[in-house]
Design a protein around this motif. Structure first.
Motif, PDB file in Angstrom:
ATOM      1  N   GLY A  20      25.637 102.435  38.265  1.00 36.82           N
ATOM      2  CA  GLY A  20      26.869 102.987  38.818  1.00 36.82           C
ATOM      3  C   GLY A  20      26.675 103.575  40.201  1.00 36.82           C
ATOM      4  N   THR A  21      25.653 104.375  40.347  1.00 39.20           N
ATOM      5  CA  THR A  21      25.373 104.996  41.644  1.00 39.20           C
ATOM      6  C   THR A  21      25.050 103.943  42.695  1.00 39.20           C
ATOM      7  OG1 THR A  21      24.468 106.917  40.484  1.00 39.20           O
ATOM      8  CG2 THR A  21      23.952 106.726  42.812  1.00 39.20           C
ATOM      9  N   SER A  22      24.231 102.969  42.332  1.00 40.26           N
ATOM     10  CA  SER A  22      23.844 101.922  43.271  1.00 40.26           C
ATOM     11  C   SER A  22      25.047 101.104  43.717  1.00 40.26           C
ATOM     12  CB  SER A  22      22.795 101.004  42.634  1.00 40.26           C
ATOM     13  OG  SER A  22      21.625 101.727  42.332  1.00 40.26           O
ATOM     14  N   GLY A  23      25.895 100.773  42.782  1.00 38.07           N
ATOM     15  CA  GLY A  23      27.079 100.004  43.112  1.00 38.07           C
ATOM     16  C   GLY A  23      28.016 100.748  44.045  1.00 38.07           C
ATOM     17  N   GLN A  24      28.198 102.041  43.799  1.00 42.23           N
ATOM     18  CA  GLN A  24      29.099 102.849  44.620  1.00 42.23           C
ATOM     19  C   GLN A  24      28.554 103.073  46.023  1.00 42.23           C
ATOM     20  OE1 GLN A  24      29.594 106.325  42.217  1.00 42.23           O
ATOM     21  NE2 GLN A  24      31.209 105.411  40.990  1.00 42.23           N
ATOM     22  N   LEU A  25      27.246 103.065  46.176  1.00 37.26           N
ATOM     23  CA  LEU A  25      26.650 103.363  47.473  1.00 37.26           C
ATOM     24  C   LEU A  25      26.172 102.121  48.221  1.00 37.26           C
ATOM     25  CD1 LEU A  25      24.759 106.671  46.653  1.00 37.26           C
ATOM     26  CD2 LEU A  25      26.937 106.362  47.851  1.00 37.26           C
ATOM     27  N   GLY A  26      26.601 100.948  47.774  1.00 36.97           N
ATOM     28  CA  GLY A  26      26.327  99.740  48.535  1.00 36.97           C
ATOM     29  C   GLY A  26      24.991  99.081  48.289  1.00 36.97           C
ATOM     30  N   HIS A  27      24.484  99.184  47.090  1.00 29.75           N
ATOM     31  CA  HIS A  27      23.228  98.524  46.716  1.00 29.75           C
ATOM     32  C   HIS A  27      23.511  97.580  45.549  1.00 29.75           C
ATOM     33  CE1 HIS A  27      21.124 101.368  49.304  1.00 29.75           C
ATOM     34  NE2 HIS A  27      21.868 102.303  48.758  1.00 29.75           N
ATOM     35  N   PRO A  28      24.249  96.488  45.798  1.00 28.28           N
ATOM     36  CA  PRO A  28      24.702  95.628  44.700  1.00 28.28           C
ATOM     37  C   PRO A  28      23.588  94.931  43.932  1.00 28.28           C
ATOM     38  CG  PRO A  28      25.168  94.589  46.819  1.00 28.28           C
ATOM     39  CD  PRO A  28      24.685  95.982  47.110  1.00 28.28           C
ATOM     40  N   GLU A  29      22.478  94.605  44.599  1.00 27.28           N
ATOM     41  CA  GLU A  29      21.388  93.928  43.898  1.00 27.28           C
ATOM     42  C   GLU A  29      20.758  94.859  42.855  1.00 27.28           C
ATOM     43  OE1 GLU A  29      21.284  94.392  47.287  1.00 27.28           O
ATOM     44  OE2 GLU A  29      21.929  92.439  48.001  1.00 27.28           O
ATOM     45  N   VAL A  30      20.550  96.118  43.248  1.00 24.17           N
ATOM     46  CA  VAL A  30      19.992  97.097  42.316  1.00 24.17           C
ATOM     47  C   VAL A  30      20.983  97.324  41.172  1.00 24.17           C
ATOM     48  CG1 VAL A  30      19.236  99.505  42.040  1.00 24.17           C
ATOM     49  CG2 VAL A  30      18.565  98.209  44.082  1.00 24.17           C
ATOM     50  N   ALA A  31      22.269  97.443  41.503  1.00 19.64           N
ATOM     51  CA  ALA A  31      23.294  97.650  40.479  1.00 19.64           C
ATOM     52  C   ALA A  31      23.314  96.497  39.481  1.00 19.64           C
ATOM     53  CB  ALA A  31      24.662  97.811  41.133  1.00 19.64           C
ATOM     54  N   SER A  32      23.210  95.277  39.983  1.00 21.61           N
ATOM     55  CA  SER A  32      23.261  94.099  39.123  1.00 21.61           C
ATOM     56  C   SER A  32      22.096  94.059  38.135  1.00 21.61           C
ATOM     57  CB  SER A  32      23.253  92.835  39.986  1.00 21.61           C
ATOM     58  OG  SER A  32      23.233  91.685  39.176  1.00 21.61           O
ATOM     59  N   ILE A  33      20.891  94.283  38.614  1.00 18.36           N
ATOM     60  CA  ILE A  33      19.732  94.240  37.720  1.00 18.36           C
ATOM     61  C   ILE A  33      19.774  95.412  36.734  1.00 18.36           C
ATOM     62  CG2 ILE A  33      18.091  95.457  39.219  1.00 18.36           C
ATOM     63  CD1 ILE A  33      17.164  92.433  37.124  1.00 18.36           C
ATOM     64  N   CYS A  34      20.265  96.558  37.173  1.00 17.81           N
ATOM     65  CA  CYS A  34      20.382  97.708  36.265  1.00 17.81           C
ATOM     66  C   CYS A  34      21.413  97.436  35.168  1.00 17.81           C
ATOM     67  CB  CYS A  34      20.756  98.971  37.034  1.00 17.81           C
ATOM     68  SG  CYS A  34      19.393  99.669  37.972  1.00 17.81           S
ATOM     69  N   ARG A  35      22.520  96.795  35.524  1.00 21.18           N
ATOM     70  CA  ARG A  35      23.517  96.436  34.502  1.00 21.18           C
ATOM     71  C   ARG A  35      22.908  95.476  33.478  1.00 21.18           C
ATOM     72  NH1 ARG A  35      27.043  96.659  38.931  1.00 21.18           N
ATOM     73  NH2 ARG A  35      26.852  94.409  39.298  1.00 21.18           N
ATOM     74  N   ALA A  36      22.101  94.533  33.952  1.00 22.16           N
ATOM     75  CA  ALA A  36      21.448  93.585  33.037  1.00 22.16           C
ATOM     76  C   ALA A  36      20.455  94.309  32.126  1.00 22.16           C
ATOM     77  CB  ALA A  36      20.752  92.488  33.839  1.00 22.16           C
ATOM     78  N   ILE A  37      19.682  95.234  32.695  1.00 20.85           N
ATOM     79  CA  ILE A  37      18.724  96.014  31.889  1.00 20.85           C
ATOM     80  C   ILE A  37      19.470  96.832  30.838  1.00 20.85           C
ATOM     81  CG2 ILE A  37      17.092  97.959  31.957  1.00 20.85           C
ATOM     82  CD1 ILE A  37      16.195  96.873  34.741  1.00 20.85           C
ATOM     83  N   ALA A  38      20.570  97.485  31.245  1.00 21.32           N
ATOM     84  CA  ALA A  38      21.351  98.298  30.304  1.00 21.32           C
ATOM     85  C   ALA A  38      21.953  97.438  29.201  1.00 21.32           C
ATOM     86  CB  ALA A  38      22.443  99.063  31.051  1.00 21.32           C
ATOM     87  N   ALA A  39      22.494  96.279  29.558  1.00 14.29           N
ATOM     88  CA  ALA A  39      23.080  95.389  28.554  1.00 14.29           C
ATOM     89  C   ALA A  39      22.015  94.923  27.560  1.00 14.29           C
ATOM     90  CB  ALA A  39      23.742  94.194  29.242  1.00 14.29           C
ATOM     91  N   ASP A  40      20.851  94.546  28.068  1.00 17.06           N
ATOM     92  CA  ASP A  40      19.752  94.147  27.184  1.00 17.06           C
ATOM     93  C   ASP A  40      19.365  95.294  26.251  1.00 17.06           C
ATOM     94  OD1 ASP A  40      19.590  91.609  28.303  1.00 17.06           O
ATOM     95  OD2 ASP A  40      17.834  92.074  29.556  1.00 17.06           O
ATOM     96  N   ALA A  41      19.229  96.475  26.803  1.00 18.80           N
ATOM     97  CA  ALA A  41      18.802  97.634  26.008  1.00 18.80           C
ATOM     98  C   ALA A  41      19.824  97.961  24.920  1.00 18.80           C
ATOM     99  CB  ALA A  41      18.572  98.843  26.907  1.00 18.80           C
ATOM    100  N   ARG A  42      21.113  97.818  25.230  1.00 19.79           N
ATOM    101  CA  ARG A  42      22.135  98.071  24.203  1.00 19.79           C
ATOM    102  C   ARG A  42      22.027  97.076  23.053  1.00 19.79           C
ATOM    103  NH1 ARG A  42      25.030  99.596  28.794  1.00 19.79           N
ATOM    104  NH2 ARG A  42      25.937  97.530  29.088  1.00 19.79           N
ATOM    105  N   ARG A  43      21.472  95.900  23.316  1.00 22.81           N
ATOM    106  CA  ARG A  43      21.245  94.906  22.263  1.00 22.81           C
ATOM    107  C   ARG A  43      19.874  95.087  21.611  1.00 22.81           C
ATOM    108  NH1 ARG A  43      22.903  91.451  26.383  1.00 22.81           N
ATOM    109  NH2 ARG A  43      20.830  90.512  26.426  1.00 22.81           N
TER     110      ARG A  43
END
Length: 144
Positions: A104-127
């Protein structure tokens, strides 16, 4: 959607009892105070300048963005460490939480690549999947 205003008296009307709109008006100092409470490190504890009101809109926006980026950079090693450590001990819930926060923080502050990989890590972890390779990719991407 957030809108920056220079003082709270331009946005608050206590007599107005209508429901709040979906967008929000945020006074820059209030936003910085909120973010300071959610981050660590010396930059997060820095005082706001007393002359913040005399700055022009563009100057204020640039200064605010600069402060937010510095807070992000100072908190990044701790956030990455939390993700790496939680992955190492197999704590999927902690991985999802830390990765989601950084996304969330990365996406809001203009770091889309970091945001994207973090979303993938979070989605994996929730599974229940702790993708060590994604965490390594995040470390490389973030320069840690």
């Amino acid at each position: 959607m957030l809108t920056l205003a220079h003082s709270s008296d331009t946005v608050e009307d206590p007599a107005d009892e209508r429901p709040a709109p979906l967008s929000a008006v945020v006074v820059p100092g209030t936003l910085l105070d909120f973010l300071r409470g959610r981050t660590t490190g010396p930059t997060a504890q820095a005082e706001l300048p007393d002359d913040a009101e005399v700055l022009q809109d563009e100057d204020l926006d640039d200064e605010l963005m600069g402060r937010l980026q510095e807070m992000y950079r100072s908190a990044l090693p701790e956030r990455l460490s939390a993700i790496r450590t939680s992955t190492g001990v197999g704590d999927a819930r902690a991985v999802a939480s830390a990765a989601n926060t950084l996304a969330g923080t990365s996406g809001q502050l203009g770091h889309p690549e970091v945001a994207s990989i973090c979303r993938a890590i979070a989605a994996d972890a929730r599974r229940g999947v702790l993708a060590h390779s994604r965490v390594q990719q995040l470390q490389s991407l973030a320069g840690a």
